[in-house]
Design a protein around this motif. Structure first.
Motif, PDB file in Angstrom:
ATOM      1  N   LEU A 189       1.610   3.919   9.774  1.00 48.27           N
ATOM      2  CA  LEU A 189       2.675   4.857   9.425  1.00 48.27           C
ATOM      3  C   LEU A 189       2.466   5.499   8.060  1.00 48.27           C
ATOM      4  O   LEU A 189       2.663   6.707   7.897  1.00 48.27           O
ATOM      5  CB  LEU A 189       4.031   4.125   9.447  1.00 48.27           C
ATOM      6  CG  LEU A 189       4.410   3.444  10.764  1.00 48.27           C
ATOM      7  CD1 LEU A 189       5.729   2.696  10.612  1.00 48.27           C
ATOM      8  CD2 LEU A 189       4.511   4.461  11.896  1.00 48.27           C
ATOM      9  N   LEU A 190       2.054   4.687   7.093  1.00 49.16           N
ATOM     10  CA  LEU A 190       1.922   5.170   5.716  1.00 49.16           C
ATOM     11  C   LEU A 190       0.779   4.446   5.017  1.00 49.16           C
ATOM     12  O   LEU A 190       0.418   3.329   5.392  1.00 49.16           O
ATOM     13  CB  LEU A 190       3.214   4.883   4.930  1.00 49.16           C
ATOM     14  CG  LEU A 190       4.480   5.656   5.305  1.00 49.16           C
ATOM     15  CD1 LEU A 190       5.679   5.001   4.621  1.00 49.16           C
ATOM     16  CD2 LEU A 190       4.371   7.121   4.890  1.00 49.16           C
ATOM     17  N   PRO A 191       0.207   5.050   3.984  1.00 51.37           N
ATOM     18  CA  PRO A 191      -0.775   4.318   3.171  1.00 51.37           C
ATOM     19  C   PRO A 191      -0.071   3.219   2.376  1.00 51.37           C
ATOM     20  O   PRO A 191       1.096   3.344   2.024  1.00 51.37           O
ATOM     21  CB  PRO A 191      -1.346   5.399   2.247  1.00 51.37           C
ATOM     22  CG  PRO A 191      -0.305   6.460   2.198  1.00 51.37           C
ATOM     23  CD  PRO A 191       0.381   6.447   3.532  1.00 51.37           C
ATOM     24  N   ALA A 192      -0.782   2.121   2.132  1.00 51.68           N
ATOM     25  CA  ALA A 192      -0.202   0.998   1.387  1.00 51.68           C
ATOM     26  C   ALA A 192      -1.325   0.180   0.775  1.00 51.68           C
ATOM     27  O   ALA A 192      -2.500   0.340   1.121  1.00 51.68           O
ATOM     28  CB  ALA A 192       0.660   0.131   2.309  1.00 51.68           C
TER      29      ALA A 192
ATOM     30  N   ALA B  74      11.178  -6.682   5.902  1.00 48.66           N
ATOM     31  CA  ALA B  74      11.710  -5.648   5.006  1.00 48.66           C
ATOM     32  C   ALA B  74      11.541  -6.044   3.539  1.00 48.66           C
ATOM     33  O   ALA B  74      11.224  -5.208   2.687  1.00 48.66           O
ATOM     34  CB  ALA B  74      13.186  -5.391   5.323  1.00 48.66           C
ATOM     35  N   ILE B  75      11.724  -7.341   3.237  1.00 47.13           N
ATOM     36  CA  ILE B  75      11.617  -7.817   1.854  1.00 47.13           C
ATOM     37  C   ILE B  75      10.169  -7.807   1.364  1.00 47.13           C
ATOM     38  O   ILE B  75       9.877  -7.377   0.251  1.00 47.13           O
ATOM     39  CB  ILE B  75      12.211  -9.237   1.727  1.00 47.13           C
ATOM     40  CG1 ILE B  75      13.730  -9.181   1.925  1.00 47.13           C
ATOM     41  CG2 ILE B  75      11.884  -9.850   0.364  1.00 47.13           C
ATOM     42  CD1 ILE B  75      14.377 -10.561   2.044  1.00 47.13           C
ATOM     43  N   PHE B  76       9.248  -8.276   2.231  1.00 46.63           N
ATOM     44  CA  PHE B  76       7.852  -8.420   1.813  1.00 46.63           C
ATOM     45  C   PHE B  76       7.056  -7.119   1.957  1.00 46.63           C
ATOM     46  O   PHE B  76       6.269  -6.767   1.074  1.00 46.63           O
ATOM     47  CB  PHE B  76       7.167  -9.528   2.630  1.00 46.63           C
ATOM     48  CG  PHE B  76       7.452 -10.913   2.123  1.00 46.63           C
ATOM     49  CD1 PHE B  76       6.552 -11.570   1.302  1.00 46.63           C
ATOM     50  CD2 PHE B  76       8.623 -11.577   2.472  1.00 46.63           C
ATOM     51  CE1 PHE B  76       6.805 -12.846   0.835  1.00 46.63           C
ATOM     52  CE2 PHE B  76       8.884 -12.852   2.011  1.00 46.63           C
ATOM     53  CZ  PHE B  76       7.973 -13.491   1.186  1.00 46.63           C
ATOM     54  N   GLN B  77       7.236  -6.420   3.083  1.00 47.23           N
ATOM     55  CA  GLN B  77       6.433  -5.214   3.337  1.00 47.23           C
ATOM     56  C   GLN B  77       7.137  -3.928   2.908  1.00 47.23           C
ATOM     57  O   GLN B  77       6.476  -2.945   2.570  1.00 47.23           O
ATOM     58  CB  GLN B  77       6.085  -5.129   4.831  1.00 47.23           C
ATOM     59  CG  GLN B  77       5.278  -6.294   5.364  1.00 47.23           C
ATOM     60  CD  GLN B  77       3.861  -6.354   4.813  1.00 47.23           C
ATOM     61  OE1 GLN B  77       3.284  -5.344   4.428  1.00 47.23           O
ATOM     62  NE2 GLN B  77       3.296  -7.555   4.776  1.00 47.23           N
ATOM     63  N   GLY B  78       8.466  -3.948   2.919  1.00 46.81           N
ATOM     64  CA  GLY B  78       9.226  -2.751   2.576  1.00 46.81           C
ATOM     65  C   GLY B  78       8.858  -2.124   1.237  1.00 46.81           C
ATOM     66  O   GLY B  78       8.645  -0.905   1.153  1.00 46.81           O
ATOM     67  N   PRO B  79       8.749  -2.922   0.133  1.00 51.19           N
ATOM     68  CA  PRO B  79       8.427  -2.337  -1.170  1.00 51.19           C
ATOM     69  C   PRO B  79       7.056  -1.653  -1.219  1.00 51.19           C
ATOM     70  O   PRO B  79       6.797  -0.860  -2.127  1.00 51.19           O
ATOM     71  CB  PRO B  79       8.453  -3.552  -2.116  1.00 51.19           C
ATOM     72  CG  PRO B  79       9.356  -4.526  -1.441  1.00 51.19           C
ATOM     73  CD  PRO B  79       9.098  -4.349   0.018  1.00 51.19           C
TER      74      PRO B  79
ATOM     75  N   ASP C  14       6.055   3.797   0.761  1.00 48.61           N
ATOM     76  CA  ASP C  14       6.586   4.863  -0.101  1.00 48.61           C
ATOM     77  C   ASP C  14       7.880   5.439   0.454  1.00 48.61           C
ATOM     78  O   ASP C  14       8.793   5.782  -0.299  1.00 48.61           O
ATOM     79  CB  ASP C  14       5.546   5.974  -0.274  1.00 48.61           C
ATOM     80  CG  ASP C  14       4.346   5.490  -1.080  1.00 48.61           C
ATOM     81  OD1 ASP C  14       4.527   4.542  -1.873  1.00 48.61           O
ATOM     82  OD2 ASP C  14       3.249   6.043  -0.913  1.00 48.61           O
ATOM     83  N   ARG C  15       7.932   5.582   1.763  1.00 48.61           N
ATOM     84  CA  ARG C  15       9.125   6.161   2.390  1.00 48.61           C
ATOM     85  C   ARG C  15       9.951   5.030   3.021  1.00 48.61           C
ATOM     86  O   ARG C  15       9.571   4.463   4.041  1.00 48.61           O
ATOM     87  CB  ARG C  15       8.740   7.195   3.450  1.00 48.61           C
ATOM     88  CG  ARG C  15       8.015   8.402   2.860  1.00 48.61           C
ATOM     89  CD  ARG C  15       7.726   9.442   3.933  1.00 48.61           C
ATOM     90  NE  ARG C  15       6.998  10.571   3.377  1.00 48.61           N
ATOM     91  CZ  ARG C  15       7.571  11.597   2.755  1.00 48.61           C
ATOM     92  NH1 ARG C  15       8.893  11.642   2.627  1.00 48.61           N
ATOM     93  NH2 ARG C  15       6.838  12.585   2.258  1.00 48.61           N
TER      94      ARG C  15
END
Length: 332
Positions: free
Chosen positions: A230-233, A266-271, A274-275
């Motif tokens: 979905l997004l770069p990370a 959500a806590i571990f991967q969410g931060p 970017d979006r």
């Protein structure tokens, strides 16, 4: 999952999806099925290849399914043991195979903990937004996993007779005494098969440990693959956090960890995303690929064993009825 999507989704966010990244979701599906294959291969190898591939997948899927509908702290090991008995193994042998399989997982956790502790000095493996409670909880989890791995290794590899003593004492209790003789026989089978496993060459342990490791690496890779689809990370940090949260999943008190695992994601991967509007979408894609697909297949495998048990009971009852009729006729 619904709450996460509701609170993080914003209209129009889907236009920010990059088509070139979406094939990553297909890779995630492949990795998910690879995980299933590695677990099935481990069970088949532990059975000394007496289980065929189809039977190994049935046992593994029923194990996975039961894990998904019971609290994570209970797991699906009892169902896997039952499934092996339906595949023709004695209860003691089945128990020994599953115990050995669980032990391999625990040994892998014992290696994973030092990795997380060391990398935690250089990376923010446990997000700072969890505060002191989050860090203390992870520390207690690490200690608990190492302690449990030590007990499992002692009971299965060093002193299987200790398991026998504990089980025999339990079945001396008044409510369980009626099954004491039956259980003692099966525990003897467990100890006998455990001794057989201990005599195996190192290559046997290494190969089964390889299957266990690969299955867990596939499980750990899934959240990272979904996020990157979905997004770069930050790939390294995402993998480390995926490892940490997969260990935390083990103590979730809800069926399949539902509710807790989505929150941990959500806590571990969410931060790392970017979006924030993509967090709910990522959780949805990850749970469907890693959880709901296997629930579907696992339901079919588990139902197969239940149906087989019902048919065996009917056949047994029919044989008893015929024998009773014959005996009655002779009497007449």
């Amino acid at each position: 999952m619904g709450f996460l999507i509701y609170y993080t989704y914003t209209p129009g966010v889907l236009k920010h999806l990059k088509p070139k990244r979406l094939p990553g979701l297909g890779i995630a599906v492949i990795v998910s099925f690879l995980r299933l294959w590695f677990v099935a291969a481990k069970i088949r190898y532990l059975s000394e290849k007496k289980l065929g591939w189809l039977a190994s997948f049935r046992v593994m899927l029923s194990w996975d399914f039961t894990s998904s509908i019971t609290p994570s702290t209970i797991g699906g090991a009892p169902m896997a043991t039952y499934a092996l008995t339906k595949e023709g193994f004695k209860l003691g042998q089945s128990t020994a195979i599953i115990l050995y399989s669980v032990l391999l997982d625990q040994l892998w956790f014992a290696l994973a903990v030092p990795i997380l502790v060391v990398t935690g000095l250089f990376f923010e493996v446990v997000p700072n937004n969890t505060g002191m409670v989050g860090h203390a909880s992870m520390l207690l989890l690490y200690i608990g996993l190492l302690s449990y791995a030590g007990l499992m290794a002692y009971g299965v590899l060093i002193n299987p007779d200790a398991i026998k003593k504990v089980v025999n004492k339990i079945f001396k209790l008044p409510l369980l005494r009626r099954w004491k003789d039956t259980v003692e026989g099966e525990v003897d089978n467990l100890v006998e098969y455990s001794h057989e496993l201990r005599k195996k060459p190192k290559s046997f342990l290494l190969k089964t440990f390889f299957f266990s490791t690969m299955s867990w690496l596939a499980r750990i890779a899934l959240p990272t693959i979904v996020v990157l689809s979905l997004l770069p990370a930050d790939v390294i940090l995402s993998v480390l956090r995926s490892l940490a949260m997969n260990l935390a999943f083990l103590i979730m008190p809800t069926p399949g960890g539902s509710g807790g695992v989505e929150g941990l994601f959500a806590i571990f991967q969410g931060p790392l995303m970017d979006r924030k509007a993509f967090i709910g979408l990522a959780v949805f894609a990850w749970r469907v690929i890693s959880y709901y697909i296997t629930i579907g297949f696992g339901m079919m495998a588990t139902t197969w064993y239940i149906n087989r048990s019902v048919l065996e009971n009917r056949s047994s009852n029919a044989d008893e009825a015929i024998e009773h009729d014959i005996t009655s006729s002779k009497s007449v």
